[in-house]
Design a protein around this motif. Structure first.
Motif, PDB file in Angstrom:
ATOM      1  N   SER A  19      30.568  55.017 -35.317  1.00 21.75           N
ATOM      2  CA  SER A  19      31.677  55.862 -35.574  1.00 21.75           C
ATOM      3  C   SER A  19      32.913  54.909 -34.947  1.00 21.75           C
ATOM      4  CB  SER A  19      31.900  57.103 -35.007  1.00 21.75           C
ATOM      5  OG  SER A  19      30.798  57.869 -35.369  1.00 21.75           O
ATOM      6  N   LEU A  20      33.775  54.417 -35.822  1.00 19.15           N
ATOM      7  CA  LEU A  20      34.904  53.586 -35.599  1.00 19.15           C
ATOM      8  C   LEU A  20      36.247  53.936 -35.968  1.00 19.15           C
ATOM      9  CD1 LEU A  20      33.241  50.221 -36.423  1.00 19.15           C
ATOM     10  CD2 LEU A  20      33.657  51.153 -33.950  1.00 19.15           C
ATOM     11  N   PRO A  21      37.439  53.830 -35.295  1.00 17.42           N
ATOM     12  CA  PRO A  21      38.584  54.072 -35.958  1.00 17.42           C
ATOM     13  C   PRO A  21      38.688  53.523 -37.348  1.00 17.42           C
ATOM     14  CG  PRO A  21      39.016  53.585 -33.884  1.00 17.42           C
ATOM     15  CD  PRO A  21      37.537  53.197 -34.081  1.00 17.42           C
ATOM     16  N   LYS A  22      39.218  54.108 -38.349  1.00 14.96           N
ATOM     17  CA  LYS A  22      39.412  53.655 -39.831  1.00 14.96           C
ATOM     18  C   LYS A  22      40.283  52.391 -39.857  1.00 14.96           C
ATOM     19  CE  LYS A  22      38.542  57.492 -42.767  1.00 14.96           C
ATOM     20  NZ  LYS A  22      39.327  58.939 -43.640  1.00 14.96           N
ATOM     21  N   LYS A  23      41.555  52.341 -38.887  1.00 14.96           N
ATOM     22  CA  LYS A  23      42.517  51.217 -39.033  1.00 14.96           C
ATOM     23  C   LYS A  23      41.649  50.269 -38.570  1.00 14.96           C
ATOM     24  CE  LYS A  23      47.090  50.313 -37.604  1.00 14.96           C
ATOM     25  NZ  LYS A  23      47.964  50.167 -36.300  1.00 14.96           N
ATOM     26  N   LEU A  24      41.009  50.557 -37.311  1.00 14.22           N
ATOM     27  CA  LEU A  24      40.211  49.161 -36.834  1.00 14.22           C
ATOM     28  C   LEU A  24      39.350  48.414 -37.712  1.00 14.22           C
ATOM     29  CD1 LEU A  24      39.675  47.460 -34.165  1.00 14.22           C
ATOM     30  CD2 LEU A  24      38.251  49.263 -33.694  1.00 14.22           C
ATOM     31  N   LEU A  25      38.464  49.234 -38.224  1.00 16.20           N
ATOM     32  CA  LEU A  25      37.688  48.716 -39.289  1.00 16.20           C
ATOM     33  C   LEU A  25      38.275  48.075 -40.549  1.00 16.20           C
ATOM     34  CD1 LEU A  25      34.548  48.590 -39.863  1.00 16.20           C
ATOM     35  CD2 LEU A  25      34.765  50.860 -41.211  1.00 16.20           C
ATOM     36  N   LYS A  26      39.167  48.704 -40.903  1.00 18.07           N
ATOM     37  CA  LYS A  26      39.873  48.117 -42.020  1.00 18.07           C
ATOM     38  C   LYS A  26      40.413  46.819 -41.637  1.00 18.07           C
ATOM     39  CE  LYS A  26      43.216  49.176 -45.511  1.00 18.07           C
ATOM     40  NZ  LYS A  26      44.483  50.042 -45.895  1.00 18.07           N
ATOM     41  N   GLU A  27      41.105  46.560 -40.591  1.00 14.55           N
ATOM     42  CA  GLU A  27      41.663  45.433 -40.196  1.00 14.55           C
ATOM     43  C   GLU A  27      40.436  44.512 -39.627  1.00 14.55           C
ATOM     44  OE1 GLU A  27      45.159  43.918 -37.052  1.00 14.55           O
ATOM     45  OE2 GLU A  27      44.108  45.911 -36.506  1.00 14.55           O
ATOM     46  N   PHE A  28      39.337  44.801 -39.265  1.00 19.17           N
ATOM     47  CA  PHE A  28      38.075  43.928 -39.200  1.00 19.17           C
ATOM     48  C   PHE A  28      37.849  43.415 -40.078  1.00 19.17           C
ATOM     49  CE2 PHE A  28      33.563  43.424 -38.487  1.00 19.17           C
ATOM     50  CZ  PHE A  28      33.609  42.616 -37.285  1.00 19.17           C
ATOM     51  N   ASP A  29      37.395  44.331 -41.249  1.00 15.89           N
ATOM     52  CA  ASP A  29      36.900  43.772 -42.687  1.00 15.89           C
ATOM     53  C   ASP A  29      37.799  42.737 -43.288  1.00 15.89           C
ATOM     54  OD1 ASP A  29      34.626  45.343 -42.252  1.00 15.89           O
ATOM     55  OD2 ASP A  29      35.271  47.049 -43.437  1.00 15.89           O
ATOM     56  N   SER A  30      39.368  43.117 -42.935  1.00 13.94           N
ATOM     57  CA  SER A  30      39.925  42.119 -43.770  1.00 13.94           C
ATOM     58  C   SER A  30      40.095  40.624 -43.136  1.00 13.94           C
ATOM     59  CB  SER A  30      41.403  42.563 -44.059  1.00 13.94           C
ATOM     60  OG  SER A  30      42.244  42.714 -42.881  1.00 13.94           O
ATOM     61  N   LEU A  31      40.011  40.832 -41.687  1.00 13.71           N
ATOM     62  CA  LEU A  31      40.010  39.523 -40.925  1.00 13.71           C
ATOM     63  C   LEU A  31      38.632  38.758 -41.281  1.00 13.71           C
ATOM     64  CD1 LEU A  31      41.943  40.509 -37.694  1.00 13.71           C
ATOM     65  CD2 LEU A  31      42.562  38.841 -39.526  1.00 13.71           C
ATOM     66  N   SER A  32      37.538  39.671 -41.418  1.00  8.34           N
ATOM     67  CA  SER A  32      36.256  38.944 -41.444  1.00  8.34           C
ATOM     68  C   SER A  32      36.162  38.160 -42.835  1.00  8.34           C
ATOM     69  CB  SER A  32      35.231  40.127 -41.444  1.00  8.34           C
ATOM     70  OG  SER A  32      35.225  40.638 -40.112  1.00  8.34           O
ATOM     71  N   VAL A  34      38.617  36.957 -44.391  1.00 12.88           N
ATOM     72  CA  VAL A  34      39.569  35.682 -44.454  1.00 12.88           C
ATOM     73  C   VAL A  34      38.908  34.575 -43.591  1.00 12.88           C
ATOM     74  CG1 VAL A  34      41.527  34.803 -43.239  1.00 12.88           C
ATOM     75  CG2 VAL A  34      41.610  36.923 -44.403  1.00 12.88           C
ATOM     76  N   THR A  35      38.085  34.998 -42.820  1.00 16.73           N
ATOM     77  CA  THR A  35      37.479  33.950 -41.796  1.00 16.73           C
ATOM     78  C   THR A  35      36.147  33.623 -42.402  1.00 16.73           C
ATOM     79  OG1 THR A  35      36.536  35.533 -40.367  1.00 16.73           O
ATOM     80  CG2 THR A  35      38.662  34.393 -39.678  1.00 16.73           C
ATOM     81  N   GLY A  36      35.684  34.074 -43.703  1.00 14.54           N
ATOM     82  CA  GLY A  36      34.432  33.588 -44.271  1.00 14.54           C
ATOM     83  C   GLY A  36      33.140  34.262 -44.050  1.00 14.54           C
ATOM     84  N   GLN A  37      33.207  35.408 -43.256  1.00 14.86           N
ATOM     85  CA  GLN A  37      32.176  36.284 -43.005  1.00 14.86           C
ATOM     86  C   GLN A  37      31.729  36.788 -44.604  1.00 14.86           C
ATOM     87  OE1 GLN A  37      30.513  35.935 -40.265  1.00 14.86           O
ATOM     88  NE2 GLN A  37      31.846  35.032 -39.064  1.00 14.86           N
ATOM     89  N   PRO A  38      30.299  36.583 -44.817  1.00 11.54           N
ATOM     90  CA  PRO A  38      29.960  37.298 -46.259  1.00 11.54           C
ATOM     91  C   PRO A  38      29.895  38.582 -46.274  1.00 11.54           C
ATOM     92  CG  PRO A  38      28.004  35.949 -44.831  1.00 11.54           C
ATOM     93  CD  PRO A  38      29.231  35.787 -43.926  1.00 11.54           C
ATOM     94  N   ALA A  43      29.682  39.872 -39.673  1.00 12.94           N
ATOM     95  CA  ALA A  43      30.822  39.548 -38.970  1.00 12.94           C
ATOM     96  C   ALA A  43      30.540  40.461 -37.715  1.00 12.94           C
ATOM     97  CB  ALA A  43      31.982  40.347 -39.814  1.00 12.94           C
ATOM     98  N   VAL A  44      29.808  41.537 -37.712  1.00 16.39           N
ATOM     99  CA  VAL A  44      29.615  42.300 -36.331  1.00 16.39           C
ATOM    100  C   VAL A  44      28.948  41.564 -35.347  1.00 16.39           C
ATOM    101  CG1 VAL A  44      28.599  44.410 -35.459  1.00 16.39           C
ATOM    102  CG2 VAL A  44      30.232  44.630 -37.442  1.00 16.39           C
TER     103      VAL A  44
END
Ligand code: NI
Length: 144
Positions: A19-32, A34-38, A43-44
Motif C-alpha cells: 500500500s503506497l501513497p498514490k502521488k508517490l507511486l505516480k511520481e515513481f512510475d513516471s521517473l522509472s 524516463v530512466t528506462g525501467q521496463p 524499477a522497484v
C-alpha cells in the motif's frame, strides 16, 4: 554479437503486495519510465537494491568499501582548499583519486574516489562535511 550482459530473468522472485501513497507511486512510475525501467517490478527491484546497498554499508561498516564522495564547496571560503587537501592526505589508505571540477566562479565540485575501511570512510566524509566552506557532501558506495 551482444557486447553487454543480458540481465537474468527474475527466476527466484516473490510476489508481494504494497500500500503506497498514490502521488508517490505516480511520481515513481513516471521517473522509472524516463530512466528506462521496463516495468514496475524491475524499477522497484532497482530501488530496493540501491536502498540495501546504502543501508547495509551504514549498518555494517566493517570491511572494505569502494565508492565516491561528491563534495561541493565555496572555494572563496578562507583556507578551505588547503584544509581539503590536508584532510585527504591524512587518509592515504582510503582516498585513491580526486577529480576537481570548477562549477562556477565560486563553487567547486570534488569527486573523491575511495576504497577503504567503512569506519575510516565515514570519518573522512564527516570531517569533510564539517569544514568551513563545504556546501554538500554525498557519499555513494558500490553494492559490490
Ligand atoms: Ni575549482
Amino acid at each position: 554479437m551482444t557486447r553487454y550482459r543480458v540481465p537474468a530473468t527474475m527466476a527466484e522472485s516473490t510476489r508481494i503486495s504494497l500500500s503506497l501513497p498514490k502521488k508517490l507511486l505516480k511520481e515513481f512510475d513516471s521517473l522509472s519510465a524516463v530512466t528506462g525501467q521496463p516495468n514496475r517490478s524491475k524499477a522497484v527491484s532497482q530501488a530496493m537494491r540501491e536502498f540495501v546497498s546504502s543501508r547495509r554499508w551504514d549498518v555494517a561498516s566493517k570491511g572494505e568499501v569502494p565508492g565516491v564522495i561528491l563534495l561541493t564547496y565555496d572555494h572563496h571560503s578562507r583556507g578551505v582548499n588547503r584544509a581539503l587537501t590536508e584532510l585527504q592526505h591524512d587518509y592515504p589508505d582510503v582516498v585513491t583519486a580526486t577529480m576537481h571540477l570548477h562549477l562556477s566562479k565560486h563553487t567547486c565540485l570534488e569527486i573523491i574516489a575511495f576504497k577503504g575501511e567503512g569506519d575510516r570512510v565515514k570519518n573522512l566524509a564527516k570531517t569533510l562535511q564539517s569544514q568551513k566552506g563545504v556546501l554538500e557532501v554525498k557519499l555513494v558506495t558500490s553494492a559490490v
